[in-house]
Enzyme design. Structure first.
Site, PDB file in Angstrom:
ATOM      1  N   GLY A  74      72.015  80.324  21.215  1.00 21.21           N
ATOM      2  CA  GLY A  74      71.837  79.648  22.492  1.00 21.21           C
ATOM      3  C   GLY A  74      72.228  80.528  23.648  1.00 21.21           C
ATOM      4  O   GLY A  74      71.995  81.725  23.639  1.00 21.21           O
ATOM      5  N   GLU A 116      73.886  74.790  26.546  1.00 18.56           N
ATOM      6  CA  GLU A 116      74.290  74.588  27.940  1.00 18.56           C
ATOM      7  C   GLU A 116      73.254  73.764  28.700  1.00 18.56           C
ATOM      8  O   GLU A 116      72.318  74.330  29.248  1.00 18.56           O
ATOM      9  CB  GLU A 116      74.520  75.928  28.614  1.00 18.56           C
ATOM     10  CG  GLU A 116      75.599  76.770  27.951  1.00 18.56           C
ATOM     11  CD  GLU A 116      75.873  78.085  28.671  1.00 18.56           C
ATOM     12  OE1 GLU A 116      75.594  78.203  29.887  1.00 18.56           O
ATOM     13  OE2 GLU A 116      76.369  79.005  28.016  1.00 18.56           O
ATOM     14  N   THR A 161      85.679  79.584  30.310  1.00 17.10           N
ATOM     15  CA  THR A 161      86.486  79.509  31.525  1.00 17.10           C
ATOM     16  C   THR A 161      86.168  80.702  32.425  1.00 17.10           C
ATOM     17  O   THR A 161      87.042  81.507  32.771  1.00 17.10           O
ATOM     18  CB  THR A 161      87.979  79.459  31.181  1.00 17.10           C
ATOM     19  OG1 THR A 161      88.316  80.597  30.387  1.00 17.10           O
ATOM     20  CG2 THR A 161      88.323  78.190  30.422  1.00 17.10           C
ATOM     21  N   TYR A 162      84.915  80.802  32.808  1.00 19.39           N
ATOM     22  CA  TYR A 162      84.422  81.870  33.670  1.00 19.39           C
ATOM     23  C   TYR A 162      83.148  81.370  34.348  1.00 19.39           C
ATOM     24  O   TYR A 162      82.655  80.296  34.022  1.00 19.39           O
ATOM     25  CB  TYR A 162      84.160  83.147  32.868  1.00 19.39           C
ATOM     26  CG  TYR A 162      83.520  82.891  31.517  1.00 19.39           C
ATOM     27  CD1 TYR A 162      82.150  82.698  31.394  1.00 19.39           C
ATOM     28  CD2 TYR A 162      84.291  82.818  30.364  1.00 19.39           C
ATOM     29  CE1 TYR A 162      81.565  82.448  30.162  1.00 19.39           C
ATOM     30  CE2 TYR A 162      83.721  82.567  29.129  1.00 19.39           C
ATOM     31  CZ  TYR A 162      82.346  82.377  29.036  1.00 19.39           C
ATOM     32  OH  TYR A 162      81.777  82.119  27.813  1.00 19.39           O
ATOM     33  N   ASP A 163      82.647  82.134  35.302  1.00 20.14           N
ATOM     34  CA  ASP A 163      81.499  81.718  36.124  1.00 20.14           C
ATOM     35  C   ASP A 163      81.791  80.415  36.865  1.00 20.14           C
ATOM     36  O   ASP A 163      80.882  79.646  37.174  1.00 20.14           O
ATOM     37  CB  ASP A 163      80.228  81.560  35.273  1.00 20.14           C
ATOM     38  CG  ASP A 163      79.713  82.886  34.742  1.00 20.14           C
ATOM     39  OD1 ASP A 163      80.130  83.929  35.264  1.00 20.14           O
ATOM     40  OD2 ASP A 163      78.908  82.879  33.806  1.00 20.14           O
ATOM     41  N   THR A 194      73.034  80.641  28.232  1.00 20.65           N
ATOM     42  CA  THR A 194      72.674  80.095  29.530  1.00 20.65           C
ATOM     43  C   THR A 194      71.170  79.872  29.646  1.00 20.65           C
ATOM     44  O   THR A 194      70.380  80.765  29.351  1.00 20.65           O
ATOM     45  CB  THR A 194      73.125  81.045  30.649  1.00 20.65           C
ATOM     46  OG1 THR A 194      74.506  81.325  30.476  1.00 20.65           O
ATOM     47  CG2 THR A 194      72.908  80.434  32.016  1.00 20.65           C
TER      48      THR A 194
END
Length: 202
Positions: A2, A43, A102-104, A4
């Site tokens: 998978g 996502e 825990t980013y972007d 984004t």
């Protein structure tokens, strides 16, 4: 599997035959490649072309995969701040743990990996994300904290996604430390925010 903006999960999870086929492919891949298991990065269920049925179908998809790969292989899923489309408790009964993204967590020239909220933080923080997932029934031992080996730049001095090794001071730039968010960032010679990132200290 998978990532984004990778669509197709919703229709896959909704179809029993496709779920079965996908689960078989996961088992085949694990055996042929000799890997530890499968991580699903959908996502996000219920969003990006998904439906309200994604929440239940995701659980069914995970059950199908677990049945095919067995209990000795790892099955994990990537989750972000938005867990509204995920039945957290049900999923955690099937998977080994959540890989928490825990980013972007940014919007424009702001920190994308804030541990805690400061005036430079993006739309959420690590602390807020973890608390949101815990509130839906997760436990600390079932969460793996994901970190970013890249920074988010302003697309002038630094690219939007800049590899950590390419984050270097130049042309009067200054590295600063946010004592509240507990992350570093760089200002240019005009004291404008140009990139936020994680480093060994953060």
């Amino acid at each position: 599997v998978g990532g984004t903006c990778k669509d197709g999960f919703s229709s896959l999870a909704a179809n029993p035959a496709k779920r079965e086929s996908f689960a078989n492919q996961c088992a085949r891949l694990i055996k042929e490649r000799g890997v530890d298991g499968i991580d699903l990065d959908w996502e996000f269920p219920g969003w990006s072309g998904g439906t309200s049925a994604d929440e239940d179908n995701f659980v069914l998809l995970l059950k199908a995969i677990r049945e095919k790969i067995g209990s000795d292989k790892r099955l994990t899923i990537a989750v972000g701040n938005n867990v509204d489309g995920i039945k957290v408790k049900e999923c955690l009964e099937i998977v080994d743990y959540f890989n928490v993204m825990t980013y972007d967590m940014c919007a424009g020239a702001t920190h994308h990996t804030s541990l805690y909220r400061s005036y430079r933080s993006g739309y959420t923080t690590v602390d807020e994300t973890i608390k949101k997932i815990l509130a839906k029934g997760a436990t600390y031992d079932k969460m793996m904290l994901g970190l970013a080996f890249y920074g988010r730049g302003n697309n002038v001095e630094f690219k939007d996604w800049t590899d950590y090794r390419d984050i270097k001071l130049r042309d009067g730039m200054k590295e600063r430390w946010d004592d509240t968010a507990l992350v570093p960032y760089i200002l240019n010679s005009k004291d404008e925010y140009v990139i936020g990132y994680d480093n060994p200290r953060s």
